[in-house]
Design a protein around this motif. Structure first.
Motif, PDB file in Angstrom:
ATOM      1  N   ASP A 155      -0.970   6.356  -5.106  1.00 35.26           N
ATOM      2  CA  ASP A 155      -1.964   7.391  -5.403  1.00 35.26           C
ATOM      3  C   ASP A 155      -1.380   8.407  -6.380  1.00 35.26           C
ATOM      4  N   GLU A 176      -4.064   4.273  -8.168  1.00 36.49           N
ATOM      5  CA  GLU A 176      -5.266   4.933  -7.658  1.00 36.49           C
ATOM      6  C   GLU A 176      -5.285   6.384  -8.119  1.00 36.49           C
ATOM      7  N   LYS A 200      -6.380   9.850  -7.735  1.00 35.91           N
ATOM      8  CA  LYS A 200      -6.826  10.572  -6.521  1.00 35.91           C
ATOM      9  C   LYS A 200      -7.007  12.042  -6.883  1.00 35.91           C
ATOM     10  N   HIS A 223       0.834  -1.212   0.000  1.00 29.37           N
ATOM     11  CA  HIS A 223       0.000   0.000   0.000  1.00 29.37           C
ATOM     12  C   HIS A 223       0.866   1.258   0.000  1.00 29.37           C
ATOM     13  N   GLU A 275       0.287  -0.597  -4.789  1.00 32.70           N
ATOM     14  CA  GLU A 275      -0.756   0.415  -4.973  1.00 32.70           C
ATOM     15  C   GLU A 275      -0.129   1.752  -4.651  1.00 32.70           C
TER      16      GLU A 275
END
Ligand code: G3P
Ligand code: MG
Length: 248
Positions: free
Chosen positions: A39, A112, A114, A10, A37
């Protein structure tokens, strides 16, 4: 079928390193993680960079915002010192540099999207178009080597779909609402990404029976991770790279 890894680091490297930096990717890799993962947000001049917070003050010192700063200014900022002196001077990475690092080291990515509020459509469009260009050499049929784009923003996901329809997408939602299936159909996503805390075996079964991938964030307890995988969850991201190995 889920063609991607099961356990993702993460924000790059979980608790091991400052989030959303190349150092984080390097730490995850050193721990054996080839799946991540992170952002992505747009700078003032619409350049995608790795960042979680809209405003400075937590991972970047001082006051200001990502949307109010150029990419040149952001990449000159120190995104490492807040975490530890040994990471002092670690820059905010450009998205394209993070992708280059990941591709070089064979790290699969869940990107991701964002968006800063008000920049949803532009962020979805720019990140997807940038991704499509960075992965133009990968065949669409080679799903396991394409990144999976995800977002809490439906607007960003729709814009990503228009900009790069061939790239796989996942809809991020804090909890699975009763309209989840129609939302997934409308967005044309291949996966549902949700907080693991409100999941139940029945919800997992419904999502899997409907043919969607199911991804959970952020699972930091190995026992809970085992339970979710037993229920049929396909993958999850974790901060605890020290407790949950990449080959869990
Ligand atoms: O992509 C899953 C997870 O990262 C969503 O929460 O706030 O850590 O981006 P957050
Ligand atoms: Mg995230």
């Amino acid at each position: 079928m889920w063609p991607y890894p099961k356990v993702l680091a993460h924000r790059g490297g979980g608790i091991l390193a400052p989030e959303n930096t190349i150092a984080a990717l390097r730490c995850g890799l050193a721990q054996g993680f080839h799946a991540v993962e992170f952002d992505v947000m747009l700078s003032k001049d619409a350049v995608p960079v790795l960042m979680h917070d809209y405003e400075f003050g937590r991972t970047l010192a001082g006051t200001g915002s990502v949307a109010g700063s150029t990419a040149e200014a952001l990449t000159a900022m120190d995104a490492g010192s807040w975490f530890g002196a040994e990471f002092s001077g670690e820059p905010v990475p450009l998205f394209e540099d993070a992708v280059a690092f990941c591709r070089h080291h064979d790290i699969w990515m869940n990107v991701e999207i964002k968006p800063v509020p008000g920049m949803e459509a532009l962020t979805g469009e720019v990140v997807a178009a940038c991704c499509a260009s960075l992965f133009a050499d990968v065949a669409v049929s080679d799903a396991g080597h394409l990144p999976l784009l995800s977002s809490f923003s439906v607007t960003a996901l729709k814009a990503a779909k228009s900009a790069a329809p061939v790239l796989p997408r996942g809809w991020l939602t804090e909890r699975i609402t009763p309209d989840w299936k129609s939302q997934c159909q409308e967005l044309g996503v291949r996966a549902l990404h949700t907080n693991h805390e409100s999941l139940t075996p029945e919800l997992v079964r419904q999502v899997k029976d409907a043919g969607y991938g199911l991804f959970c964030y952020t699972v930091n307890d190995p026992q809970r991770a085992l339970e979710l995988l037993r229920w049929g969850v396909d993958a999850f991201c974790t901060d605890r790279l020290d407790l949950i190995p990449a080959d869990f």
